[in-house]
Motif scaffolding. Sequence first.
Motif, mmCIF file in Angstrom:
data_model
loop_
_atom_site.group_PDB
_atom_site.id
_atom_site.type_symbol
_atom_site.label_atom_id
_atom_site.label_comp_id
_atom_site.label_asym_id
_atom_site.label_seq_id
_atom_site.Cartn_x
_atom_site.Cartn_y
_atom_site.Cartn_z
ATOM 1 N N THR A 1 0.796 -1.228 0.000
ATOM 2 C CA THR A 1 0.000 0.000 0.000
ATOM 3 C C THR A 1 0.830 1.282 0.000
ATOM 4 O O THR A 1 0.294 2.352 -0.233
ATOM 5 C CB THR A 1 -0.950 0.045 1.217
ATOM 6 N N ARG A 2 2.125 1.187 0.250
ATOM 7 C CA ARG A 2 2.981 2.379 0.283
ATOM 8 C C ARG A 2 4.338 2.063 -0.324
ATOM 9 O O ARG A 2 4.746 0.909 -0.392
ATOM 10 C CB ARG A 2 3.199 2.852 1.723
ATOM 11 N N GLY A 3 5.015 3.082 -0.754
ATOM 12 C CA GLY A 3 6.399 2.975 -1.195
ATOM 13 C C GLY A 3 6.629 1.951 -2.293
ATOM 14 O O GLY A 3 5.885 1.887 -3.281
ATOM 15 N N ALA A 4 7.661 1.141 -2.101
ATOM 16 C CA ALA A 4 8.035 0.137 -3.106
ATOM 17 C C ALA A 4 6.942 -0.912 -3.292
ATOM 18 O O ALA A 4 6.746 -1.418 -4.399
ATOM 19 C CB ALA A 4 9.350 -0.543 -2.710
ATOM 20 N N GLY A 5 6.212 -1.245 -2.234
ATOM 21 C CA GLY A 5 5.118 -2.209 -2.350
ATOM 22 C C GLY A 5 4.007 -1.685 -3.239
ATOM 23 O O GLY A 5 3.467 -2.404 -4.086
ATOM 24 N N LYS A 6 3.662 -0.410 -3.088
ATOM 25 C CA LYS A 6 2.639 0.220 -3.917
ATOM 26 C C LYS A 6 3.083 0.256 -5.377
ATOM 27 O O LYS A 6 2.290 -0.006 -6.283
ATOM 28 C CB LYS A 6 2.364 1.630 -3.399
ATOM 29 N N ALA A 7 4.344 0.568 -5.610
ATOM 30 C CA ALA A 7 4.880 0.578 -6.975
ATOM 31 C C ALA A 7 4.850 -0.821 -7.581
ATOM 32 O O ALA A 7 4.559 -0.984 -8.772
ATOM 33 C CB ALA A 7 6.304 1.130 -6.979
ATOM 34 N N THR A 8 5.107 -1.831 -6.775
ATOM 35 C CA THR A 8 5.076 -3.217 -7.247
ATOM 36 C C THR A 8 3.653 -3.610 -7.649
ATOM 37 O O THR A 8 3.440 -4.242 -8.680
ATOM 38 C CB THR A 8 5.630 -4.168 -6.180
ATOM 39 N N VAL A 9 2.665 -3.233 -6.841
ATOM 40 C CA VAL A 9 1.259 -3.496 -7.173
ATOM 41 C C VAL A 9 0.927 -2.866 -8.520
ATOM 42 O O VAL A 9 0.340 -3.504 -9.403
ATOM 43 C CB VAL A 9 0.311 -2.985 -6.066
ATOM 44 N N SER A 10 1.303 -1.614 -8.709
ATOM 45 C CA SER A 10 1.026 -0.903 -9.957
ATOM 46 C C SER A 10 1.692 -1.595 -11.153
ATOM 47 O O SER A 10 1.060 -1.799 -12.195
ATOM 48 C CB SER A 10 1.513 0.540 -9.840
ATOM 49 N N LEU A 11 2.948 -1.971 -11.007
ATOM 50 C CA LEU A 11 3.672 -2.643 -12.091
ATOM 51 C C LEU A 11 3.042 -3.990 -12.433
ATOM 52 O O LEU A 11 2.829 -4.302 -13.607
ATOM 53 C CB LEU A 11 5.138 -2.839 -11.707
ATOM 54 N N PHE A 12 2.710 -4.784 -11.426
ATOM 55 C CA PHE A 12 2.123 -6.095 -11.681
ATOM 56 C C PHE A 12 0.758 -5.978 -12.369
ATOM 57 O O PHE A 12 0.434 -6.784 -13.218
ATOM 58 C CB PHE A 12 2.015 -6.898 -10.386
ATOM 59 N N ARG A 13 -0.018 -4.950 -11.996
ATOM 60 C CA ARG A 13 -1.288 -4.693 -12.686
ATOM 61 C C ARG A 13 -1.023 -4.404 -14.165
ATOM 62 O O ARG A 13 -1.695 -4.943 -15.044
ATOM 63 C CB ARG A 13 -1.994 -3.487 -12.085
ATOM 64 N N GLN A 14 -0.063 -3.520 -14.448
ATOM 65 C CA GLN A 14 0.271 -3.153 -15.825
ATOM 66 C C GLN A 14 0.744 -4.357 -16.632
ATOM 67 O O GLN A 14 0.501 -4.436 -17.837
ATOM 68 C CB GLN A 14 1.348 -2.073 -15.854
ATOM 69 N N LEU A 15 1.396 -5.292 -15.971
ATOM 70 C CA LEU A 15 1.909 -6.483 -16.651
ATOM 71 C C LEU A 15 0.866 -7.587 -16.769
ATOM 72 O O LEU A 15 1.152 -8.652 -17.286
ATOM 73 C CB LEU A 15 3.161 -7.002 -15.934
ATOM 74 N N GLY A 16 -0.354 -7.351 -16.258
ATOM 75 C CA GLY A 16 -1.459 -8.275 -16.471
ATOM 76 C C GLY A 16 -1.738 -9.271 -15.370
ATOM 77 O O GLY A 16 -2.567 -10.163 -15.525
ATOM 78 N N ALA A 17 -1.075 -9.142 -14.230
ATOM 79 C CA ALA A 17 -1.293 -10.088 -13.125
ATOM 80 C C ALA A 17 -2.581 -9.770 -12.377
ATOM 81 O O ALA A 17 -2.991 -8.614 -12.270
ATOM 82 C CB ALA A 17 -0.122 -10.049 -12.159
ATOM 83 N N ARG A 18 -3.209 -10.824 -11.857
ATOM 84 C CA ARG A 18 -4.278 -10.669 -10.863
ATOM 85 C C ARG A 18 -3.571 -10.543 -9.529
ATOM 86 O O ARG A 18 -2.745 -11.396 -9.187
ATOM 87 C CB ARG A 18 -5.183 -11.891 -10.847
ATOM 88 N N ILE A 19 -3.866 -9.510 -8.764
ATOM 89 C CA ILE A 19 -3.109 -9.305 -7.536
ATOM 90 C C ILE A 19 -3.993 -9.348 -6.297
ATOM 91 O O ILE A 19 -5.187 -9.077 -6.343
ATOM 92 C CB ILE A 19 -2.326 -7.977 -7.563
#
Length: 125
Positions: free
Chosen positions: A18-36
């Motif tokens: 929800t914050r920082g690097a974790g939030k950026a990871t969520v955003s990237l994985f969404r863009q790459l097509g993962a269900r998160i």
Amino acid sequence: MSPFLSLEGKRALIISGTRGAGKATVSLFRQLGARILTTARTKTSDISDEEFLAADLTTLKGCADLVDAVRTRLGGVDVIVHMLGGFIVARRRLRCTGRRALARGNRSQPDACHSPRSRIGAGDG
């Protein structure tokens, strides 16, 4: 041309997203097509209810809730990204068993489970 990296159709658990690097990871994985599915103690407005579990992973209940959510919401997991940091992780070596979390070191701290992978299993339904 195919993309350099795709997570299309993959199920990803991002711990502390929800914050920082974790939030950026969520955003990237969404863009790459993962269900998160991501977890933290509190939800932010940019994460949907379906993608989020409010859980304190320093408690056995929080870990058990996470395992249940992964099974019911994702049907298993293909990728785990562990972004959780802080005192407990830095201070103790932790492992999770099927029955209870065991912590080595300072016994005055609450038991914790920071490795739900041992109970989730990739592809479990």
